[in-house]
Design a protein around this motif. Structure first.
Motif, PDB file in Angstrom:
ATOM      1  N   CYS A  85      16.717 -50.379  -7.064  1.00 64.20           N
ATOM      2  CA  CYS A  85      17.152 -49.325  -6.149  1.00 64.20           C
ATOM      3  C   CYS A  85      17.949 -49.962  -5.019  1.00 64.20           C
ATOM      4  CB  CYS A  85      15.954 -48.562  -5.591  1.00 64.20           C
ATOM      5  SG  CYS A  85      16.394 -47.322  -4.346  1.00 64.20           S
ATOM      6  N   LEU A  86      19.161 -49.441  -4.784  1.00 61.18           N
ATOM      7  CA  LEU A  86      20.022 -49.982  -3.744  1.00 61.18           C
ATOM      8  C   LEU A  86      20.507 -48.866  -2.829  1.00 61.18           C
ATOM      9  CD1 LEU A  86      22.310 -52.445  -5.762  1.00 61.18           C
ATOM     10  CD2 LEU A  86      20.296 -53.018  -4.402  1.00 61.18           C
ATOM     11  N   ILE A  87      20.593 -49.169  -1.557  1.00 62.98           N
ATOM     12  CA  ILE A  87      21.265 -48.310  -0.588  1.00 62.98           C
ATOM     13  C   ILE A  87      22.265 -49.197   0.148  1.00 62.98           C
ATOM     14  CG2 ILE A  87      21.043 -46.861   1.444  1.00 62.98           C
ATOM     15  CD1 ILE A  87      18.265 -46.112   0.540  1.00 62.98           C
ATOM     16  N   VAL A  88      23.556 -48.967  -0.122  1.00 64.70           N
ATOM     17  CA  VAL A  88      24.615 -49.800   0.453  1.00 64.70           C
ATOM     18  C   VAL A  88      25.584 -48.888   1.184  1.00 64.70           C
ATOM     19  CG1 VAL A  88      26.367 -51.545   0.010  1.00 64.70           C
ATOM     20  CG2 VAL A  88      24.367 -51.381  -1.496  1.00 64.70           C
ATOM     21  N   LEU A  89      25.772 -49.123   2.464  1.00 66.19           N
ATOM     22  CA  LEU A  89      26.652 -48.301   3.281  1.00 66.19           C
ATOM     23  C   LEU A  89      27.673 -49.178   4.009  1.00 66.19           C
ATOM     24  CD1 LEU A  89      23.959 -45.959   4.914  1.00 66.19           C
ATOM     25  CD2 LEU A  89      25.333 -45.515   2.862  1.00 66.19           C
ATOM     26  N   ASP A  90      28.925 -48.741   3.970  1.00 65.11           N
ATOM     27  CA  ASP A  90      29.992 -49.372   4.755  1.00 65.11           C
ATOM     28  C   ASP A  90      30.046 -50.890   4.519  1.00 65.11           C
ATOM     29  OD1 ASP A  90      32.145 -49.375   6.440  1.00 65.11           O
ATOM     30  OD2 ASP A  90      30.943 -49.542   8.264  1.00 65.11           O
ATOM     31  N   CYS A  91      30.118 -51.269   3.253  1.00 63.00           N
ATOM     32  CA  CYS A  91      30.146 -52.679   2.885  1.00 63.00           C
ATOM     33  C   CYS A  91      31.532 -53.029   2.350  1.00 63.00           C
ATOM     34  CB  CYS A  91      29.075 -52.966   1.836  1.00 63.00           C
ATOM     35  SG  CYS A  91      29.054 -54.676   1.263  1.00 63.00           S
ATOM     36  N   ARG A  92      32.020 -54.241   2.684  1.00 59.01           N
ATOM     37  CA  ARG A  92      33.341 -54.679   2.248  1.00 59.01           C
ATOM     38  C   ARG A  92      33.252 -56.063   1.622  1.00 59.01           C
ATOM     39  NH1 ARG A  92      33.732 -51.349   6.333  1.00 59.01           N
ATOM     40  NH2 ARG A  92      35.488 -49.878   6.469  1.00 59.01           N
ATOM     41  N   ASN A  93      33.947 -56.222   0.500  1.00 54.67           N
ATOM     42  CA  ASN A  93      33.977 -57.513  -0.180  1.00 54.67           C
ATOM     43  C   ASN A  93      35.419 -57.864  -0.535  1.00 54.67           C
ATOM     44  OD1 ASN A  93      33.033 -59.848  -1.776  1.00 54.67           O
ATOM     45  ND2 ASN A  93      33.744 -58.631  -3.504  1.00 54.67           N
ATOM     46  N   SER A  94      35.793 -59.119  -0.275  1.00 58.57           N
ATOM     47  CA  SER A  94      37.117 -59.605  -0.655  1.00 58.57           C
ATOM     48  C   SER A  94      37.023 -60.871  -1.500  1.00 58.57           C
ATOM     49  CB  SER A  94      37.954 -59.888   0.602  1.00 58.57           C
ATOM     50  OG  SER A  94      37.305 -60.860   1.428  1.00 58.57           O
ATOM     51  N   GLY A  95      35.825 -61.313  -1.814  1.00 58.56           N
ATOM     52  CA  GLY A  95      35.642 -62.527  -2.600  1.00 58.56           C
ATOM     53  C   GLY A  95      35.647 -62.257  -4.092  1.00 58.56           C
ATOM     54  N   THR A  96      36.019 -63.265  -4.865  1.00 62.30           N
ATOM     55  CA  THR A  96      36.041 -63.151  -6.324  1.00 62.30           C
ATOM     56  C   THR A  96      34.614 -63.166  -6.879  1.00 62.30           C
ATOM     57  OG1 THR A  96      38.180 -64.274  -6.436  1.00 62.30           O
ATOM     58  CG2 THR A  96      36.856 -64.222  -8.450  1.00 62.30           C
ATOM     59  N   VAL A  97      34.360 -62.268  -7.828  1.00 65.35           N
ATOM     60  CA  VAL A  97      33.044 -62.166  -8.450  1.00 65.35           C
ATOM     61  C   VAL A  97      33.177 -62.546  -9.923  1.00 65.35           C
ATOM     62  CG1 VAL A  97      31.128 -60.645  -9.040  1.00 65.35           C
ATOM     63  CG2 VAL A  97      32.328 -60.355  -6.856  1.00 65.35           C
ATOM     64  N   THR A  98      32.367 -63.515 -10.361  1.00 64.37           N
ATOM     65  CA  THR A  98      32.384 -63.938 -11.759  1.00 64.37           C
ATOM     66  C   THR A  98      30.960 -63.976 -12.294  1.00 64.37           C
ATOM     67  OG1 THR A  98      34.346 -65.309 -11.383  1.00 64.37           O
ATOM     68  CG2 THR A  98      33.075 -65.738 -13.387  1.00 64.37           C
ATOM     69  N   ALA A  99      30.728 -63.281 -13.407  1.00 68.67           N
ATOM     70  CA  ALA A  99      29.404 -63.263 -14.040  1.00 68.67           C
ATOM     71  C   ALA A  99      29.529 -63.752 -15.470  1.00 68.67           C
ATOM     72  CB  ALA A  99      28.822 -61.856 -14.009  1.00 68.67           C
ATOM     73  N   ARG A 100      28.575 -64.570 -15.898  1.00 67.57           N
ATOM     74  CA  ARG A 100      28.610 -65.074 -17.269  1.00 67.57           C
ATOM     75  C   ARG A 100      28.193 -64.006 -18.274  1.00 67.57           C
ATOM     76  NH1 ARG A 100      25.948 -71.181 -16.905  1.00 67.57           N
ATOM     77  NH2 ARG A 100      27.522 -72.069 -15.476  1.00 67.57           N
TER      78      ARG A 100
END
Length: 229
Positions: free
Chosen positions: A4-19
């Motif tokens: 369960c997640l509650i995420v408000l007003d969040c910003r991401n500019s980084g690269t995301v890599t998942a195997r």
């Protein structure tokens, strides 16, 4: 285990890599919860279930904005790679975070240039952007019947114009100049008599070919001359 997640007003500019699977710019997996007013500009790469905001989400995603490159083998989506239900309408273009997309529907009936009557559910897509104005964009409309072919009817003033849409998987691609369009997706039904006549013509041509081939390959029969006494 459910997340369960509650995420408000969040910003991401980084690269995301998942195997593996479930790669998202803001959240990898969200079984239930609420994510709103989030932005992602970082590229996301994963095996499957790759999304600009969430890789896999069964919760609520609201007023989120994405501009990034997504890489995955399957279930790749601009906002969510997997959300339990494929969205009916997606809009692709360059928008500001303040842009809003409105979708309205109404049953309609109209006549084409040949006088034939058509009816169906009309979709009106409107994109408003206080920063970029009325942007040109592309509407991705999920086919109600993924196995069927469709003809698009685009409303221009009081006239409906027929178009053959581009197809991207289970979606029809519709150009939306100026950020607004009204259309009807009409399922194309095959003409039974036309199909029958084509099939009959093919069978007749095949029969004629076989007859001519047999005549051409048949060896001539020679009668031996009679012996003279």
């Amino acid at each position: 285990m459910q997340l369960c997640l509650i995420v408000l007003d969040c910003r991401n500019s980084g690269t995301v890599t998942a195997r593996k699977a479930e790669a998202g710019g803001i959240a990898g997996r969200m079984d239930f919860g609420y994510t709103a007013d989030c932005e992602n500009t970082g590229d996301v790469t994963g095996a499957s279930q790759v999304g600009g905001v969430a890789g896999s989400s069964a919760g609520v995603l609201e007023s989120c904005w994405v501009r990034c490159a997504l890489t995955g083998s399957e279930e790749v989506g601009g906002v969510a790679g997997y959300s339990g239900e494929t969205p009916q309408v997606l809009v692709d273009g360059s928008f500001s975070p303040q842009a809003k997309v409105t979708v309205t529907t109404a049953e309609t009936s109209f006549s084409d240039a040949d006088g034939r009557t058509h009816s169906g559910l009309a979709y009106t897509i409107t994109v408003t952007d206080p920063v970029f104005g009325a942007p040109d964009c592309t509407v991705h409309f999920r086919k109600p019947n993924t196995a069927a072919r469709y003809t698009l009817w685009i409303q221009q003033d009081d006239t409906w114009i027929e178009q053959r849409p581009q197809v991207d998987g289970s979606y029809l691609l519709i150009q939306c100049p100026g950020g607004q369009i009204t259309f009807v997706a009409e399922e194309t039904t095959a003409n039974v008599w036309l199909v029958f006549l084509i099939a009959a013509g093919v069978l007749l041509a095949a029969a004629v070919f076989v007859i001519l081939w047999r005549r051409h390959t048949r060896k001539p029969h020679h009668t031996p001359p009679k012996a003279e006494n």
